[in-house]
Design a protein around this motif. Structure first.
Motif, PDB file in Angstrom:
ATOM      1  N   ALA A  34      20.747 -52.070 -77.743  1.00  0.00           N
ATOM      2  CA  ALA A  34      20.733 -52.935 -78.929  1.00  0.00           C
ATOM      3  C   ALA A  34      19.398 -52.824 -79.654  1.00  0.00           C
ATOM      4  O   ALA A  34      19.351 -52.816 -80.894  1.00  0.00           O
ATOM      5  N   VAL A  35      18.308 -52.707 -78.903  1.00  0.00           N
ATOM      6  CA  VAL A  35      16.981 -52.544 -79.515  1.00  0.00           C
ATOM      7  C   VAL A  35      16.910 -51.205 -80.237  1.00  0.00           C
ATOM      8  O   VAL A  35      16.430 -51.126 -81.379  1.00  0.00           O
ATOM      9  N   ALA A  36      17.396 -50.154 -79.610  1.00  0.00           N
ATOM     10  CA  ALA A  36      17.385 -48.826 -80.242  1.00  0.00           C
ATOM     11  C   ALA A  36      18.238 -48.836 -81.504  1.00  0.00           C
ATOM     12  O   ALA A  36      17.834 -48.282 -82.543  1.00  0.00           O
ATOM     13  N   ASP A  37      19.419 -49.450 -81.453  1.00  0.00           N
ATOM     14  CA  ASP A  37      20.287 -49.532 -82.635  1.00  0.00           C
ATOM     15  C   ASP A  37      19.613 -50.320 -83.755  1.00  0.00           C
ATOM     16  O   ASP A  37      19.722 -49.960 -84.935  1.00  0.00           O
ATOM     17  N   ALA A  38      18.912 -51.404 -83.397  1.00  0.00           N
ATOM     18  CA  ALA A  38      18.227 -52.203 -84.413  1.00  0.00           C
ATOM     19  C   ALA A  38      17.099 -51.409 -85.054  1.00  0.00           C
ATOM     20  O   ALA A  38      16.880 -51.507 -86.270  1.00  0.00           O
ATOM     21  N   HIS A  39      16.393 -50.590 -84.262  1.00  0.00           N
ATOM     22  CA  HIS A  39      15.326 -49.752 -84.822  1.00  0.00           C
ATOM     23  C   HIS A  39      15.910 -48.705 -85.760  1.00  0.00           C
ATOM     24  O   HIS A  39      15.379 -48.466 -86.847  1.00  0.00           O
ATOM     25  N   ALA A  78      15.259 -58.425 -84.602  1.00  0.00           N
ATOM     26  CA  ALA A  78      15.333 -58.332 -83.141  1.00  0.00           C
ATOM     27  C   ALA A  78      16.683 -58.849 -82.649  1.00  0.00           C
ATOM     28  O   ALA A  78      17.154 -59.898 -83.083  1.00  0.00           O
ATOM     29  N   PRO A  79      17.320 -58.112 -81.731  1.00  0.00           N
ATOM     30  CA  PRO A  79      18.560 -58.613 -81.134  1.00  0.00           C
ATOM     31  C   PRO A  79      18.275 -59.818 -80.225  1.00  0.00           C
ATOM     32  O   PRO A  79      17.180 -59.962 -79.684  1.00  0.00           O
ATOM     33  N   VAL A  80      19.266 -60.661 -80.070  1.00  0.00           N
ATOM     34  CA  VAL A  80      19.133 -61.866 -79.246  1.00  0.00           C
ATOM     35  C   VAL A  80      19.826 -61.624 -77.917  1.00  0.00           C
ATOM     36  O   VAL A  80      20.958 -61.119 -77.874  1.00  0.00           O
ATOM     37  N   LEU A  92      20.150 -54.890 -68.743  1.00  0.00           N
ATOM     38  CA  LEU A  92      18.997 -54.447 -69.529  1.00  0.00           C
ATOM     39  C   LEU A  92      19.270 -53.147 -70.276  1.00  0.00           C
ATOM     40  O   LEU A  92      18.674 -52.895 -71.326  1.00  0.00           O
ATOM     41  N   ASP A  93      20.185 -52.327 -69.759  1.00  0.00           N
ATOM     42  CA  ASP A  93      20.531 -51.093 -70.479  1.00  0.00           C
ATOM     43  C   ASP A  93      21.200 -51.427 -71.810  1.00  0.00           C
ATOM     44  O   ASP A  93      20.939 -50.777 -72.830  1.00  0.00           O
ATOM     45  N   GLU A  94      22.076 -52.448 -71.824  1.00  0.00           N
ATOM     46  CA  GLU A  94      22.707 -52.871 -73.078  1.00  0.00           C
ATOM     47  C   GLU A  94      21.667 -53.447 -74.041  1.00  0.00           C
ATOM     48  O   GLU A  94      21.739 -53.224 -75.245  1.00  0.00           O
ATOM     49  N   VAL A  95      20.712 -54.166 -73.509  1.00  0.00           N
ATOM     50  CA  VAL A  95      19.656 -54.734 -74.356  1.00  0.00           C
ATOM     51  C   VAL A  95      18.814 -53.607 -74.950  1.00  0.00           C
ATOM     52  O   VAL A  95      18.487 -53.637 -76.144  1.00  0.00           O
ATOM     53  N   ARG A  96      18.482 -52.600 -74.150  1.00  0.00           N
ATOM     54  CA  ARG A  96      17.716 -51.460 -74.658  1.00  0.00           C
ATOM     55  C   ARG A  96      18.497 -50.716 -75.748  1.00  0.00           C
ATOM     56  O   ARG A  96      17.924 -50.262 -76.746  1.00  0.00           O
ATOM     57  N   VAL A 146       8.688 -68.996 -72.237  1.00  0.00           N
ATOM     58  CA  VAL A 146       7.664 -68.100 -71.703  1.00  0.00           C
ATOM     59  C   VAL A 146       8.070 -66.636 -71.831  1.00  0.00           C
ATOM     60  O   VAL A 146       7.510 -65.785 -71.171  1.00  0.00           O
ATOM     61  N   PHE A 147       9.010 -66.362 -72.704  1.00  0.00           N
ATOM     62  CA  PHE A 147       9.577 -65.023 -72.759  1.00  0.00           C
ATOM     63  C   PHE A 147       9.116 -64.242 -73.979  1.00  0.00           C
ATOM     64  O   PHE A 147       9.906 -63.734 -74.739  1.00  0.00           O
ATOM     65  N   GLY A 148       7.837 -64.116 -74.180  1.00  0.00           N
ATOM     66  CA  GLY A 148       7.355 -63.376 -75.335  1.00  0.00           C
ATOM     67  C   GLY A 148       6.853 -61.996 -74.993  1.00  0.00           C
ATOM     68  O   GLY A 148       6.806 -61.129 -75.849  1.00  0.00           O
ATOM     69  N   GLY A 149       6.497 -61.768 -73.766  1.00  0.00           N
ATOM     70  CA  GLY A 149       5.874 -60.512 -73.381  1.00  0.00           C
ATOM     71  C   GLY A 149       6.858 -59.397 -73.112  1.00  0.00           C
ATOM     72  O   GLY A 149       8.068 -59.557 -73.192  1.00  0.00           O
ATOM     73  N   PRO A 150       6.327 -58.212 -72.798  1.00  0.00           N
ATOM     74  CA  PRO A 150       7.200 -57.073 -72.495  1.00  0.00           C
ATOM     75  C   PRO A 150       7.945 -57.295 -71.180  1.00  0.00           C
ATOM     76  O   PRO A 150       7.507 -58.039 -70.310  1.00  0.00           O
ATOM     77  N   TYR A 151       9.099 -56.628 -71.068  1.00  0.00           N
ATOM     78  CA  TYR A 151       9.893 -56.752 -69.858  1.00  0.00           C
ATOM     79  C   TYR A 151      10.616 -55.442 -69.592  1.00  0.00           C
ATOM     80  O   TYR A 151      11.513 -55.046 -70.364  1.00  0.00           O
ATOM     81  N   GLU A 152      10.256 -54.752 -68.563  1.00  0.00           N
ATOM     82  CA  GLU A 152      10.903 -53.524 -68.070  1.00  0.00           C
ATOM     83  C   GLU A 152      11.320 -52.570 -69.183  1.00  0.00           C
ATOM     84  O   GLU A 152      12.502 -52.347 -69.434  1.00  0.00           O
ATOM     85  N   GLY A 153      10.350 -52.012 -69.873  1.00  0.00           N
ATOM     86  CA  GLY A 153      10.628 -50.997 -70.879  1.00  0.00           C
ATOM     87  C   GLY A 153      10.965 -51.541 -72.245  1.00  0.00           C
ATOM     88  O   GLY A 153      11.244 -50.766 -73.160  1.00  0.00           O
ATOM     89  N   ILE A 154      10.951 -52.831 -72.417  1.00  0.00           N
ATOM     90  CA  ILE A 154      11.204 -53.443 -73.718  1.00  0.00           C
ATOM     91  C   ILE A 154       9.886 -54.067 -74.163  1.00  0.00           C
ATOM     92  O   ILE A 154       9.339 -54.933 -73.486  1.00  0.00           O
ATOM     93  N   ARG A 155       9.388 -53.597 -75.303  1.00  0.00           N
ATOM     94  CA  ARG A 155       8.080 -54.072 -75.757  1.00  0.00           C
ATOM     95  C   ARG A 155       8.143 -55.506 -76.274  1.00  0.00           C
ATOM     96  O   ARG A 155       9.215 -56.034 -76.555  1.00  0.00           O
TER      97      ARG A 155
END
Length: 144
Positions: free
Chosen positions: A63-68, A80-82, A57-61, A26-35
């Motif tokens: 990782a998302v920024a680095d991937a972009h 997308a990072p896992v 979540l800061d580390e996840v954000r 059920v984890f496809g939607g946005p979550y706290e600042g992560i689209r």
């Protein structure tokens, strides 16, 4: 429509085992600042993830920024990072409770079926006993 007791037992047991083995996706939607679609959220089997480690979540954000940035600079598609989802523990505990309820329902319904068919099973045993007593030399005992 009335289902047979054995069918209900099978369905309850099957659903209980499946809920214990398969994490709910059920984890496809946005979550706290992560689209949506920026992170590939994962969870392990519910009994193994009752108390998962906290997800930063800061580390996840980051990782998302680095991937972009990597996708923009290299020209390759975004990968997308896992990460484990922060709500895995709550969902896993819910799934374990649902599985235990389904398995308890299967056990209860199986017990009801066992008690209601006890007379039929006893009559079959009684009939076989009398057939073997009436004709002790006839027929092979293997093919009863």
């Amino acid at each position: 429509m009335r289902l047979r007791d054995t069918t209900v037992v099978f369905l309850c047991a099957f659903l209980g085992v499946m809920v214990l083995i398969v994490p709910m996706p059920v984890f496809g939607g946005p979550y706290e600042g992560i689209r949506e679609g920026e992170v590939e959220w994962t969870c392990s089997m519910p009994p193994l993830s009752l108390a998962p480690p906290d997800v930063d979540l800061d580390e996840v954000r980051e990782a998302v920024a680095d991937a972009h940035v990597t996708a923009r600079t290299t020209g390759r598609p975004y990968i997308a990072p896992v990460s484990g989802h922060p709500l895995c523990g709550g969902l896993a505990r819910t799934q374990v409770v649902l599985a235990l309820l389904a398995l308890a329902g299967a056990a209860w319904r199986g017990r009801v079926w066992w008690r209601t068919t006890a007379d039929t099973r006893a009559e079959k045993r009684f009939k076989r006993l009398h057939q073997s007593a009436e004709n002790p030399q006839g027929g092979n005992r293997i093919f009863r």
